[in-house]
Design a protein around this motif. Sequence first.
Motif, PDB file in Angstrom:
ATOM      1  N   GLY A 150       0.661  -1.186   0.096  1.00 14.63           N
ATOM      2  CA  GLY A 150      -0.087   0.069   0.124  1.00 14.63           C
ATOM      3  C   GLY A 150       0.925   1.450   0.148  1.00 14.63           C
ATOM      4  O   GLY A 150       2.183   1.313  -0.025  1.00 14.63           O
ATOM      5  N   GLY A 151       0.322   2.403   0.151  1.00  9.05           N
ATOM      6  CA  GLY A 151       0.996   3.439   0.048  1.00  9.05           C
ATOM      7  C   GLY A 151       0.126   4.821   0.474  1.00  9.05           C
ATOM      8  O   GLY A 151      -1.205   4.534   0.837  1.00  9.05           O
ATOM      9  N   SER A 152       0.701   5.932   0.843  1.00  8.01           N
ATOM     10  CA  SER A 152       1.979   6.161   0.511  1.00  8.01           C
ATOM     11  C   SER A 152       2.833   5.830   1.759  1.00  8.01           C
ATOM     12  O   SER A 152       4.083   5.748   1.596  1.00  8.01           O
ATOM     13  CB  SER A 152       2.349   7.575   0.271  1.00  8.01           C
ATOM     14  OG  SER A 152       1.988   8.314   1.112  1.00  8.01           O
ATOM     15  N   SER A 153       2.486   5.430   2.838  1.00  8.85           N
ATOM     16  CA  SER A 153       3.136   4.818   4.018  1.00  8.85           C
ATOM     17  C   SER A 153       3.569   3.607   3.980  1.00  8.85           C
ATOM     18  O   SER A 153       3.644   2.832   5.009  1.00  8.85           O
ATOM     19  CB  SER A 153       2.600   5.314   5.176  1.00  8.85           C
ATOM     20  OG  SER A 153       2.253   6.827   5.310  1.00  8.85           O
ATOM     21  N   GLY A 154       3.675   3.099   3.025  1.00 11.10           N
ATOM     22  CA  GLY A 154       3.917   1.323   2.585  1.00 11.10           C
ATOM     23  C   GLY A 154       5.211   0.907   3.334  1.00 11.10           C
ATOM     24  O   GLY A 154       5.094  -0.147   3.946  1.00 11.10           O
ATOM     25  N   GLY A 155       6.113   1.636   3.363  1.00 14.41           N
ATOM     26  CA  GLY A 155       7.318   1.111   4.089  1.00 14.41           C
ATOM     27  C   GLY A 155       7.251   1.125   5.311  1.00 14.41           C
ATOM     28  O   GLY A 155       7.607   0.082   5.984  1.00 14.41           O
ATOM     29  N   SER A 156       6.746   2.058   5.804  1.00 13.49           N
ATOM     30  CA  SER A 156       6.428   2.196   7.419  1.00 13.49           C
ATOM     31  C   SER A 156       5.411   1.071   7.843  1.00 13.49           C
ATOM     32  O   SER A 156       5.753   0.375   8.837  1.00 13.49           O
ATOM     33  CB  SER A 156       5.861   3.317   7.664  1.00 13.49           C
ATOM     34  OG  SER A 156       6.906   4.662   7.604  1.00 13.49           O
ATOM     35  N   ALA A 157       4.297   0.864   6.973  1.00 13.33           N
ATOM     36  CA  ALA A 157       3.631  -0.202   7.264  1.00 13.33           C
ATOM     37  C   ALA A 157       4.086  -1.697   7.363  1.00 13.33           C
ATOM     38  O   ALA A 157       3.948  -2.463   8.030  1.00 13.33           O
ATOM     39  CB  ALA A 157       2.499  -0.220   6.388  1.00 13.33           C
ATOM     40  N   ALA A 158       5.026  -1.842   6.271  1.00 12.59           N
ATOM     41  CA  ALA A 158       5.672  -2.929   6.096  1.00 12.59           C
ATOM     42  C   ALA A 158       6.886  -3.426   7.207  1.00 12.59           C
ATOM     43  O   ALA A 158       6.727  -4.467   7.602  1.00 12.59           O
ATOM     44  CB  ALA A 158       6.294  -3.112   4.537  1.00 12.59           C
ATOM     45  N   ALA A 159       7.421  -2.255   7.440  1.00 12.45           N
ATOM     46  CA  ALA A 159       8.242  -2.713   8.588  1.00 12.45           C
ATOM     47  C   ALA A 159       7.577  -2.864  10.029  1.00 12.45           C
ATOM     48  O   ALA A 159       8.068  -4.006  10.788  1.00 12.45           O
ATOM     49  CB  ALA A 159       8.950  -1.169   9.085  1.00 12.45           C
ATOM     50  N   VAL A 160       6.410  -2.229  10.327  1.00 16.57           N
ATOM     51  CA  VAL A 160       5.551  -2.818  11.669  1.00 16.57           C
ATOM     52  C   VAL A 160       5.179  -4.255  11.254  1.00 16.57           C
ATOM     53  O   VAL A 160       5.053  -5.242  12.258  1.00 16.57           O
ATOM     54  CB  VAL A 160       4.493  -1.978  11.950  1.00 16.57           C
ATOM     55  CG1 VAL A 160       3.891  -2.246  13.049  1.00 16.57           C
ATOM     56  CG2 VAL A 160       5.230  -0.290  12.182  1.00 16.57           C
ATOM     57  N   ALA A 161       4.571  -4.591  10.018  1.00 18.84           N
ATOM     58  CA  ALA A 161       3.680  -5.714  10.006  1.00 18.84           C
ATOM     59  C   ALA A 161       4.930  -6.921   9.876  1.00 18.84           C
ATOM     60  O   ALA A 161       4.483  -7.878  10.287  1.00 18.84           O
ATOM     61  CB  ALA A 161       2.871  -5.691   8.618  1.00 18.84           C
ATOM     62  N   ALA A 162       5.843  -6.707   9.621  1.00 16.12           N
ATOM     63  CA  ALA A 162       6.977  -7.835   9.609  1.00 16.12           C
ATOM     64  C   ALA A 162       7.704  -7.737  10.978  1.00 16.12           C
ATOM     65  O   ALA A 162       8.600  -8.718  10.912  1.00 16.12           O
ATOM     66  CB  ALA A 162       8.056  -7.346   8.330  1.00 16.12           C
TER      67      ALA A 162
END
Length: 484
Positions: A150-162
């Motif tokens: 997703g986006g645009s905070s996709g990197g931040s979300a991926a970091a938390v979900a992982a």
Amino acid sequence: MTKWAGRTATEIADAVRRKVVTPREVVADHLARIAAEDGRIGAFRVVRAAAALEEAEAVGARADLSRLPLAGVPVAVKDNLPVRGETTRHGSAATPAAPADDDHVTVARLRAAGAVVVGLTHVPELCVFGTTDGVHGISRNPWDPARTAGGSSGGSAAAVAAGLVPIALGNDGMGSLRIPAAHCGLIGLKPGTGRVPVDLGGAWFGMSENGPLATTSADARLMFSVLAGDHSTGGVVDEAAPATEPAESDADSGSGKSRVGRTSPAHQPHPLKIAFSTRSPIAGVRVSGPYAALARQAARTLAEAGHHVATAHPPYPLSFGAVILARWTGGTAQDAEGLDPRLLMARTRRHAAVGRFAGRLGMLRTDHQAALNERLEPFFAEYDVLLTPALARRGPAADPWHQRGWLANVLVNTACSPMTPPWNLSGLPALAMPFGSLPTGLPGSVQLVGRSGSEHQLLDVVAQLEELRPWRRTAPATPAHRPD
């Protein structure tokens, strides 16, 4: 050996304050998790390994360690918010490469509360689109790396979900926190206007807000309180309480369900009047069956918990789609001013050009927010909370969408996430939260919207649903790096 990557921010801060673990040990464990996992996820543009360890040492030496709400908690920051000493690239090759002289005020508040910035996360160029891909990389959904985060905070979300960090900082101009939160099974809170400092340039004509991404209601509440400067809910424990190991988390228990952040009597919501709607705000865009079904399940769960739930649709204006497209593109036109167009991607250039044209047509009037809120006022006078699907359909593939045409990007974004933009234009608080599972096995999500100033009430509802329908907080790690 106790593993700290994968635990919640509240657990980590509690253990650091009690000196069960040092900030350096916590940060080192998360950096190891990042090194092991981020190659397949693509959450970070910059990992501040050496700097983060130094900053963790400094936090551990602070005289006020026992009173820090986020003592030693690793945090990721979206790459459109300045972090002192780091470049802020906004996902673009056209932005200046000089390091920032100062932290953004939200970053400064997190650091003052004891958090340690471990890195800056990927965004699409100028944070325009709902997929995170571009010249700096592609961010993938940790639950299914073939799909976008997703986006645009996709990197931040991926970091938390992982489980690479327990919490992350992002912002939301048309759903940029809630969309990736919904894809990745997180809580993403867009605060209401004026609750958290913005300072994002044009901020898409006042539609953008900074806010938290988290895996539990307790973490979301804690981070929001710090960002909002609300020290009355800092969550600091009694210094006289005995120092113990943190409670077992889902990562250790193997249950796969949220075991922290449970509803406490202080946050148990009294019966609320809740409106339930699956109607899209954008004419011609419909919510698909699986997402509508999850929202209905959430409505039934809240009704069974004692809330007064009724089907009721907000009075979205027929012109809403045109209004929001004008502001979306017009905001990009503002952000692109002064940048070398030769270094911008084709889809970004076209988006900005459409925004300039919308401005010439007079479509960027300043009275749109007041007109929308005038229409919404009777609705929120009757209902405390609005419950909707967070998305209309599953996210697109984790492909290089920046290499595709502008119209293809606009259409796939609009089809996936029509439910989020009204609350940016209105300025009302809204959040996405995990609920159930989709037929694909990916996490489901619903959206909650409230009256001005109701962020904590919305989080109370999240905490109640978390108790009634717990979710798995993070996606599975690769076997070699799962906690013992």
